[in-house]
Scaffold this motif. Structure first.
Motif, PDB file in Angstrom:
ATOM      1  N   LEU A   1       0.902  -1.325   0.060  1.00 58.03           N
ATOM      2  CA  LEU A   1       0.015  -0.128  -0.033  1.00 58.03           C
ATOM      3  C   LEU A   1       0.866   1.350  -0.067  1.00 58.03           C
ATOM      4  CD1 LEU A   1      -2.818  -1.121   2.558  1.00 58.03           C
ATOM      5  CD2 LEU A   1      -3.045  -0.634   0.103  1.00 58.03           C
ATOM      6  N   ARG A   2       2.004   1.343   0.884  1.00 58.86           N
ATOM      7  CA  ARG A   2       2.752   2.358   0.687  1.00 58.86           C
ATOM      8  C   ARG A   2       3.730   2.647  -0.535  1.00 58.86           C
ATOM      9  NH1 ARG A   2       4.972   6.501   3.200  1.00 58.86           N
ATOM     10  NH2 ARG A   2       6.985   6.560   4.146  1.00 58.86           N
ATOM     11  N   ALA A   3       3.822   1.350  -0.953  1.00 57.02           N
ATOM     12  CA  ALA A   3       4.807   1.362  -2.369  1.00 57.02           C
ATOM     13  C   ALA A   3       4.065   1.611  -3.526  1.00 57.02           C
ATOM     14  CB  ALA A   3       5.610   0.190  -2.481  1.00 57.02           C
ATOM     15  N   GLY A   4       2.735   1.433  -3.289  1.00 57.65           N
ATOM     16  CA  GLY A   4       1.858   1.351  -4.570  1.00 57.65           C
ATOM     17  C   GLY A   4       2.230   0.392  -5.650  1.00 57.65           C
ATOM     18  N   ALA A   5       2.821  -0.412  -5.402  1.00 61.40           N
ATOM     19  CA  ALA A   5       3.308  -1.414  -6.372  1.00 61.40           C
ATOM     20  C   ALA A   5       3.542  -2.782  -5.580  1.00 61.40           C
ATOM     21  CB  ALA A   5       4.622  -1.202  -7.150  1.00 61.40           C
TER      22      ALA A   5
ATOM     23  N   THR B   1       8.506  -5.919  -1.293  1.00 65.36           N
ATOM     24  CA  THR B   1       9.816  -6.243  -0.394  1.00 65.36           C
ATOM     25  C   THR B   1      11.049  -5.206  -1.180  1.00 65.36           C
ATOM     26  OG1 THR B   1      10.636  -8.146  -1.876  1.00 65.36           O
ATOM     27  CG2 THR B   1       8.903  -8.663   0.066  1.00 65.36           C
ATOM     28  N   ASP B   2      10.812  -4.488  -2.227  1.00 68.56           N
ATOM     29  CA  ASP B   2      12.158  -3.908  -2.727  1.00 68.56           C
ATOM     30  C   ASP B   2      12.494  -2.901  -1.901  1.00 68.56           C
ATOM     31  OD1 ASP B   2      11.947  -5.155  -5.369  1.00 68.56           O
ATOM     32  OD2 ASP B   2      10.564  -3.791  -6.252  1.00 68.56           O
ATOM     33  N   GLY B   3      11.708  -2.009  -1.152  1.00 66.24           N
ATOM     34  CA  GLY B   3      12.302  -0.987  -0.404  1.00 66.24           C
ATOM     35  C   GLY B   3      13.077  -1.465   0.925  1.00 66.24           C
ATOM     36  N   ASP B   4      12.590  -2.511   1.483  1.00 61.22           N
ATOM     37  CA  ASP B   4      13.132  -3.127   2.536  1.00 61.22           C
ATOM     38  C   ASP B   4      14.492  -3.760   2.138  1.00 61.22           C
ATOM     39  OD1 ASP B   4      11.429  -1.919   4.523  1.00 61.22           O
ATOM     40  OD2 ASP B   4      10.141  -3.807   4.634  1.00 61.22           O
ATOM     41  N   GLY B   5      14.180  -4.305   1.104  1.00 60.32           N
ATOM     42  CA  GLY B   5      15.633  -5.199   0.640  1.00 60.32           C
ATOM     43  C   GLY B   5      16.586  -4.010   0.216  1.00 60.32           C
ATOM     44  N   PHE B   6      16.493  -3.021  -0.131  1.00 60.08           N
ATOM     45  CA  PHE B   6      17.285  -2.065  -0.673  1.00 60.08           C
ATOM     46  C   PHE B   6      17.974  -1.559   0.517  1.00 60.08           C
ATOM     47  CE2 PHE B   6      18.917   2.382  -0.964  1.00 60.08           C
ATOM     48  CZ  PHE B   6      19.618   2.025  -2.090  1.00 60.08           C
ATOM     49  N   VAL B   7      17.305  -1.190   1.796  1.00 66.41           N
ATOM     50  CA  VAL B   7      17.847  -0.610   2.896  1.00 66.41           C
ATOM     51  C   VAL B   7      18.819  -1.695   3.593  1.00 66.41           C
ATOM     52  CG1 VAL B   7      17.392   0.084   5.097  1.00 66.41           C
ATOM     53  CG2 VAL B   7      15.902   0.943   3.325  1.00 66.41           C
ATOM     54  N   ALA B   8      18.085  -2.910   3.508  1.00 63.02           N
ATOM     55  CA  ALA B   8      18.971  -4.180   4.163  1.00 63.02           C
ATOM     56  C   ALA B   8      20.338  -4.438   3.577  1.00 63.02           C
ATOM     57  CB  ALA B   8      18.253  -5.452   4.092  1.00 63.02           C
ATOM     58  N   SER B   9      20.230  -4.091   2.315  1.00 62.88           N
ATOM     59  CA  SER B   9      21.456  -4.290   1.385  1.00 62.88           C
ATOM     60  C   SER B   9      22.449  -3.272   1.632  1.00 62.88           C
ATOM     61  CB  SER B   9      21.300  -4.360  -0.206  1.00 62.88           C
ATOM     62  OG  SER B   9      20.728  -3.104  -0.565  1.00 62.88           O
ATOM     63  N   MET B  10      22.060  -1.792   2.000  1.00 63.10           N
ATOM     64  CA  MET B  10      22.862  -0.850   2.267  1.00 63.10           C
ATOM     65  C   MET B  10      23.558  -1.224   3.624  1.00 63.10           C
ATOM     66  SD  MET B  10      21.125   2.914   1.409  1.00 63.10           S
ATOM     67  CE  MET B  10      20.267   2.984   2.799  1.00 63.10           C
TER      68      MET B  10
ATOM     69  N   ALA C   1       9.460   0.378  -8.369  1.00 65.78           N
ATOM     70  CA  ALA C   1      10.414   0.299  -7.590  1.00 65.78           C
ATOM     71  C   ALA C   1      11.020   1.559  -6.956  1.00 65.78           C
ATOM     72  CB  ALA C   1      11.776  -0.206  -8.540  1.00 65.78           C
ATOM     73  N   ALA C   2      10.586   2.789  -7.567  1.00 67.88           N
ATOM     74  CA  ALA C   2      11.132   3.923  -7.061  1.00 67.88           C
ATOM     75  C   ALA C   2      10.310   4.134  -5.949  1.00 67.88           C
ATOM     76  CB  ALA C   2      10.817   5.399  -7.925  1.00 67.88           C
ATOM     77  N   ARG C   3       8.986   3.948  -5.969  1.00 69.13           N
ATOM     78  CA  ARG C   3       7.939   4.342  -4.911  1.00 69.13           C
ATOM     79  C   ARG C   3       8.300   3.473  -3.814  1.00 69.13           C
ATOM     80  NH1 ARG C   3       1.367   5.131  -4.857  1.00 69.13           N
ATOM     81  NH2 ARG C   3       1.278   4.760  -2.791  1.00 69.13           N
ATOM     82  N   SER C   4       8.678   2.392  -3.772  1.00 65.25           N
ATOM     83  CA  SER C   4       9.072   1.232  -2.815  1.00 65.25           C
ATOM     84  C   SER C   4      10.397   1.749  -2.084  1.00 65.25           C
ATOM     85  CB  SER C   4       9.141  -0.222  -3.379  1.00 65.25           C
ATOM     86  OG  SER C   4       9.456  -1.069  -2.293  1.00 65.25           O
ATOM     87  N   VAL C   5      11.149   1.959  -2.849  1.00 66.24           N
ATOM     88  CA  VAL C   5      12.710   2.560  -2.313  1.00 66.24           C
ATOM     89  C   VAL C   5      12.476   3.864  -1.433  1.00 66.24           C
ATOM     90  CG1 VAL C   5      15.000   2.965  -2.889  1.00 66.24           C
ATOM     91  CG2 VAL C   5      14.049   1.238  -3.928  1.00 66.24           C
ATOM     92  N   ALA C   6      11.589   4.847  -2.195  1.00 65.72           N
ATOM     93  CA  ALA C   6      11.435   6.003  -1.542  1.00 65.72           C
ATOM     94  C   ALA C   6      11.021   5.957  -0.320  1.00 65.72           C
ATOM     95  CB  ALA C   6      10.558   6.824  -2.429  1.00 65.72           C
TER      96      ALA C   6
ATOM     97  N   LEU D   1      19.037 -10.007  -3.270  1.00 62.59           N
ATOM     98  CA  LEU D   1      19.156 -11.339  -2.420  1.00 62.59           C
ATOM     99  C   LEU D   1      18.390 -10.834  -1.122  1.00 62.59           C
ATOM    100  CD1 LEU D   1      22.945 -11.930  -2.390  1.00 62.59           C
ATOM    101  CD2 LEU D   1      21.283 -12.886  -3.788  1.00 62.59           C
ATOM    102  N   HIS D   2      18.216  -9.849  -0.392  1.00 63.55           N
ATOM    103  CA  HIS D   2      17.323  -9.513   0.490  1.00 63.55           C
ATOM    104  C   HIS D   2      16.046  -9.290   0.420  1.00 63.55           C
ATOM    105  CE1 HIS D   2      20.833  -9.028   3.579  1.00 63.55           C
ATOM    106  NE2 HIS D   2      21.353  -8.440   2.377  1.00 63.55           N
ATOM    107  N   GLN D   3      15.522  -8.833  -0.774  1.00 59.21           N
ATOM    108  CA  GLN D   3      14.196  -8.870  -1.021  1.00 59.21           C
ATOM    109  C   GLN D   3      13.474 -10.186  -1.195  1.00 59.21           C
ATOM    110  OE1 GLN D   3      12.440  -9.219  -4.010  1.00 59.21           O
ATOM    111  NE2 GLN D   3      14.268 -10.040  -5.110  1.00 59.21           N
ATOM    112  N   ALA D   4      14.420 -11.018  -1.468  1.00 58.27           N
ATOM    113  CA  ALA D   4      13.898 -12.285  -2.002  1.00 58.27           C
ATOM    114  C   ALA D   4      13.259 -13.367  -0.821  1.00 58.27           C
ATOM    115  CB  ALA D   4      14.808 -12.958  -2.684  1.00 58.27           C
ATOM    116  N   ARG D   5      13.820 -12.958   0.218  1.00 57.59           N
ATOM    117  CA  ARG D   5      13.563 -13.777   1.535  1.00 57.59           C
ATOM    118  C   ARG D   5      12.170 -14.081   1.970  1.00 57.59           C
ATOM    119  NH1 ARG D   5      16.642 -12.347   6.713  1.00 57.59           N
ATOM    120  NH2 ARG D   5      15.917 -14.172   7.526  1.00 57.59           N
TER     121      ARG D   5
END
Length: 289
Positions: free
Chosen positions: A98-102, A119-128, A147-152, A260-264
């Protein structure tokens, strides 16, 4: 030519008529390393299952998803350009979607309903965090898609001030309306304004092998020395954007860690096991790139 690391040995599993099935929907999908990733886990944990690439044109997306349900798939990952279509087809959406709109993860429920997760956004933060990168301050995202909305959204939750830039200004404005506090930078000037940011993230397919502009390499000459440059594209491993960042001696983050992280979560939902992201997994998937 740089030699790939040798793939670590993986025990082979045997499929039966009760095998759990999942896959990745995309157009194109040949670049995806999700099959290598998930099948590595399936073999490591000796799970009776398989994960397959599913090239699906946008016009056939709904038909394909219904077909996967009909033949007993447990769900699927969704990559470009289907993430917003996946959001639309889901019957139930979790908070991240809902937050990511995707949606990038579809889970087929026994009652026929489809649950959509992002899971894209949380996966990106976890990879950082896994790479020891924890930039504070301001982030600029290239792109205004799913992907932009999820990461944002994830970076906002992480405490950063976030802005987006997109070649189609209307899409950037629409994204800003959906995420309060999100800034918009005109595409024509974002390179000149890089000095004001601590993190730059390419969330588009620009620079992707086989994508619309595989040679995408914007100028980073206005970047501050502390800028971290990230690219969610992972094929090729060193995208033109990351190569440009290395030329300026900036810290970089490739897209493989996010993958890797978004796939879990999807693996856990489809195959009933919470997998581990470790050095052996990274080496295996990196060798397949």
């Amino acid at each position: 030519m740089t030699a790939h690391p040798k793939m670590p040995p993986v025990p082979r599993q045997i499929l039966t008529g009760k095998a759990r099935l999942a896959g990745v929907l995309g157009w194109p999908v040949s670049h995806s390393r999700s099959p290598a990733l998930h099948n590595y886990w399936l073999s490591r944990y000796q799970i009776d299952g398989a994960y397959v690439p599913l090239p699906v044109e946008p016009a056939h997306f709904v038909q394909a998803v219904r077909g996967l349900q009909a033949v007993g798939f447990r769900g699927a990952n969704v990559t470009l350009p289907h993430k917003e279509a996946a959001y639309a087809i889901a019957d139930d959406l979790d908070h991240s979607a809902l937050r990511a709109g995707a949606v990038n993860t579809l889970v087929f429920q026994p009652d026929g309903r489809i649950r959509g997760v992002s899971t894209d956004g949380d996966g990106f933060v976890a990879s950082m965090e896994a790479e020891g990168l924890a930039p504070k301050g301001r982030a600029l995202l290239l792109g205004a898609g799913g992907a932009a909305r999820s990461v944002a959204a994830a970076l906002q939750d992480y405490g950063m001030e976030v802005a987006v830039t997109n070649r189609t200004a209307e899409r950037a404005e629409k994204l800003a309306e959906a995420l309060p506090g999100l800034g918009v930078v005109p595409w024509s000037v974002w390179e000149e304004q890089l000095g004001a940011y601590t993190l730059l993230v390419n969330t588009t397919s620009l620079g992707m092998e086989g994508g619309p502009d595989p040679m995408f390499r914007p100028s980073l000459r206005h970047a501050a020395r502390h800028l971290v440059v990230a690219d969610i594209v992972y094929v090729p491993r060193l995208t033109p954007l990351l190569a440009e960042a290395e030329q300026h001696r900036l810290k970089t983050l490739g897209g493989l860690g996010m993958l890797l992280h978004q796939a879990r979560l999807g693996f856990r939902e489809w195959f009933g096991h919470d997998p581990e992201v470790d050095a052996d997994l990274e080496a295996y998937v990196r060798a397949s790139v």
